[in-house]
Design an enzyme around this catalytic site. Structure first.
Site, PDB file in Angstrom:
ATOM      1  N   GLU A   1      40.797  46.018  52.068  1.00  0.00           N
ATOM      2  CA  GLU A   1      41.665  46.551  51.569  1.00  0.00           C
ATOM      3  C   GLU A   1      42.676  45.773  52.379  1.00  0.00           C
ATOM      4  O   GLU A   1      43.593  46.701  53.085  1.00  0.00           O
ATOM      5  CB  GLU A   1      41.624  48.450  52.486  1.00  0.00           C
ATOM      6  CG  GLU A   1      43.437  49.099  51.641  1.00  0.00           C
ATOM      7  CD  GLU A   1      42.927  50.794  51.874  1.00  0.00           C
ATOM      8  OE1 GLU A   1      43.730  51.369  51.366  1.00  0.00           O
ATOM      9  OE2 GLU A   1      42.279  51.157  52.744  1.00  0.00           O
TER      10      GLU A   1
ATOM     11  N   TYR B   1      34.567  46.829  48.302  1.00  0.00           N
ATOM     12  CA  TYR B   1      35.510  48.284  48.410  1.00  0.00           C
ATOM     13  C   TYR B   1      35.209  48.872  47.838  1.00  0.00           C
ATOM     14  O   TYR B   1      35.832  49.114  46.556  1.00  0.00           O
ATOM     15  CB  TYR B   1      37.364  47.965  48.921  1.00  0.00           C
ATOM     16  CG  TYR B   1      37.678  48.787  49.396  1.00  0.00           C
ATOM     17  CD1 TYR B   1      38.150  49.694  50.096  1.00  0.00           C
ATOM     18  CD2 TYR B   1      39.292  48.935  47.920  1.00  0.00           C
ATOM     19  CE1 TYR B   1      38.625  50.399  50.388  1.00  0.00           C
ATOM     20  CE2 TYR B   1      40.311  49.541  48.413  1.00  0.00           C
ATOM     21  CZ  TYR B   1      39.346  51.078  49.928  1.00  0.00           C
ATOM     22  OH  TYR B   1      40.353  51.589  50.164  1.00  0.00           O
TER      23      TYR B   1
ATOM     24  N   ASP C   1      33.625  48.874  52.550  1.00  0.00           N
ATOM     25  CA  ASP C   1      33.789  50.622  52.757  1.00  0.00           C
ATOM     26  C   ASP C   1      33.792  51.130  51.560  1.00  0.00           C
ATOM     27  O   ASP C   1      33.727  50.965  50.450  1.00  0.00           O
ATOM     28  CB  ASP C   1      35.005  50.777  52.907  1.00  0.00           C
ATOM     29  CG  ASP C   1      35.722  52.190  52.849  1.00  0.00           C
ATOM     30  OD1 ASP C   1      34.872  52.969  52.412  1.00  0.00           O
ATOM     31  OD2 ASP C   1      37.373  52.015  52.885  1.00  0.00           O
TER      32      ASP C   1
ATOM     33  N   HIS D   1      40.675  53.119  60.160  1.00  0.00           N
ATOM     34  CA  HIS D   1      39.199  52.164  60.231  1.00  0.00           C
ATOM     35  C   HIS D   1      39.057  51.979  61.911  1.00  0.00           C
ATOM     36  O   HIS D   1      40.253  51.224  62.254  1.00  0.00           O
ATOM     37  CB  HIS D   1      38.062  51.632  59.291  1.00  0.00           C
ATOM     38  CG  HIS D   1      38.840  52.347  57.840  1.00  0.00           C
ATOM     39  ND1 HIS D   1      38.085  52.830  57.163  1.00  0.00           N
ATOM     40  CD2 HIS D   1      39.248  53.020  56.788  1.00  0.00           C
ATOM     41  CE1 HIS D   1      38.073  53.916  55.848  1.00  0.00           C
ATOM     42  NE2 HIS D   1      38.899  53.734  55.852  1.00  0.00           N
TER      43      HIS D   1
END
Length: 510
Positions: free
Chosen positions: A36, A157, A196, A302
């Site tokens: 991200e 991701y 992620d 995160h």
């Protein structure tokens, strides 16, 4: 050696606020995988993603600028063989056409897809697969694959499932990723997958598996989620990969990597573990020595996860018969040619920008400038000469909020109050008129807005002022306001109590 993975929720913000420098100094990674990143192509040169001491492989979202994106940084001493973008191999290898004048770039007229190039990692899907859908997935910048001499690294991701449509999107992505991993393993390669996954594997990895705090419909069991089931196929005892963190810490509780910033959930550690590092069992048992979470590193919603593995025999590019870095490496981007700098220089810029942030002005100063219809003349950069006479610097032709340094150095702030009319300020010897009546109007509007609002209630659990929130979920109550406990969401007495009260619009001033 150390490999770190981190969903940064915006790499530009991380640099600007100085968090990236703190992260690199504290963790000292050899390989760094970010998700991200939200980097747009037009800002590549501005942030100089290509560095002299790190090789960067970057996947940018091609459908929505500033969305998604992953990048893999490898220190220059780490030998690598190949690199490609996306999990399907159907994505056009645009980087091969950026500089066709170099003989080792592809000189085809049409841009080839990754599976057709000599620089791809390989182990691709059959051409009968839904290439259009897979290409759409890869265009969002969700995967970078880098092949090292002893393992192949997937930096991913996974899409977030906020609706039925995105849920199916997420399922297909995980399904294709699993298939690609199996093909690599069947080819005799070691595999490391990090990133992620937007999915907690087990109940131990979720603060609220029953959905009590999230108001999930009753009967929707935690284990019934099909994406979670597919994810656990990858990491089951009979699956192709191992959840490395649980391999070293099988029973650790409250080991979360993501928290909701809007509810302040990180203060009460009310989060989920959705950031993972996975690897095939043979690689874990023979090379990986530790895996843990840096839950005290901030800058994102995160936190980073890392593994440490034994130093693999250092191999030079000559011994690997590697003539040059793959063309997918950022140092070959025409946007960045001539702008490469070291990672330390990037961190210095980050710290410098952080120290020069504009500070908030004191309430009485803001009120004087914004609402009291005043004219402010600031004498900036005032110094004293050797003879003891004050030497005034030139006035700026715009009114700026002072930085902390200039605010302290300013020797005088003259504020002259006039009658209700237009005001003028003399700047650098010339008259520059500006209107301040709009500030007085704004003040009056705010006064009317907050003059007779409903009194903020106290929550029943802690007897503390509540927070006013707005319903954003589609339905009959969309846009309606309500009061809840002001504490962050969490379990126990320290967490948010169950107080709830609808906001009464009838108490407001008409």
């Amino acid at each position: 050696m150390r490999l770190c993975t981190w969903n940064v929720n915006g790499l530009e913000s991380l640099f600007r606020k100085g968090y990236f420098a703190d992260f690199v100094y504290r963790t000292s990674p050899d390989i760094l995988c970010l998700q991200e990143t939200k980097i747009s192509r037009r800002k590549l040169a501005q942030w100089s993603i290509s560095t002299r001491d790190w090789n960067c492989f970057l996947s940018i979202c091609k459908t929505n600028e500033g969305y998604s994106g992953v990048s893999t940084f490898c220190q220059s001493h780490c030998p690598l063989l190949k690199a490609e973008e996306g999990i399907s191999g159907f994505l056009p290898a645009e980087c091969l056409a950026w500089n066709p004048s170099r003989s080792w770039f592809c000189n085809q007229r049409e841009i080839p897809i990754w599976r057709e190039t000599a620089y791809s990692v390989g182990y691709h899907f059959e051409t009968t697969e839904n290439s259009e859908l897979l290409t759409k997935l890869d265009k969002e910048g969700r995967c970078v694959i880098v092949e090292f001499p002893f393992f192949i690294l997937f930096n991913v991701y996974v899409p977030f499932d906020s609706s039925d449509e995105t849920f199916e999107y997420k399922y297909i992505f995980i399904e294709r990723l699993l298939k690609r991993i199996k093909m690599v393993l069947e080819g005799g390669k070691n595999v490391v997958v990090c990133g992620d996954f937007n999915c907690a594997r087990e109940r131990i990895d979720h603060c609220d598996p029953e959905g009590i705090f999230q108001n999930k419909p009753r009967g929707s069991l935690f284990e019934s989620d099909s994406c979670r089931q597919l994810f656990n196929v990858i990491c089951s005892s009979e699956g192709p990969l191992v959840d490395v963190f649980r391999y070293f810490h099988p029973e650790r509780l409250d080991a979360y990597t993501c928290w909701n910033n809007q509810t302040g959930a990180r203060k009460t550690n009310f989060g989920t573990r959705i950031d993972y590092i996975l690897a095939n069992r043979a690689f874990v048992e023979n090379f990986i020595t530790n895996c843990d979470i840096f839950n005290d590193i901030y800058g994102s919603d995160h936190c980073p996860v890392y593994i440490e593995f034994r130093s693999i025999v250092s191999l030079s590019a000559e011994s690997l018969h590697v003539e040059r870095l793959p063309p997918f490496c950022c140092q070959h981007f025409p946007d960045l040619l001539g702008s490469q700098q070291s990672l330390k220089d990037m961190m210095k810029i980050s710290i410098h920008d952080k120290s020069n942030k504009i500070v908030e002005m004191r309430p009485h100063f803001v009120e004087a400038t914004a609402f009291n219809r005043t004219c402010i003349t600031m004498k900036s950069d005032t110094s004293t000469s050797e003879e003891g006479h004050s030497q005034e610097g030139k006035y700026d032709d715009t009114i700026r909020l002072p930085t902390k340094r200039n605010f302290e150095k300013s020797t005088s702030i003259e504020m002259d109050t006039f009658s209700n009319r237009e005001y003028s300020s003399t700047v650098s010897g010339s008259e520059n008129c500006f209107h301040v009546t709009k500030y007085q109007k704004a003040k009056e509007d705010w006064r009317k807005l907050f003059h007779n609002l409903q009194k903020v209630p106290l929550c029943s659990g802690h007897n503390e002022p509540c927070l006013l929130r707005t319903v954003k979920k589609k339905g009959a109550n969309l846009g309606r306001k309500f009061y809840v406990c002001g504490r962050p969401i969490g379990k126990g007495v320290e967490g948010r109590c169950n107080f709830f009260l609808w906001y009464d619009n009838r108490d407001t001033r008409s």
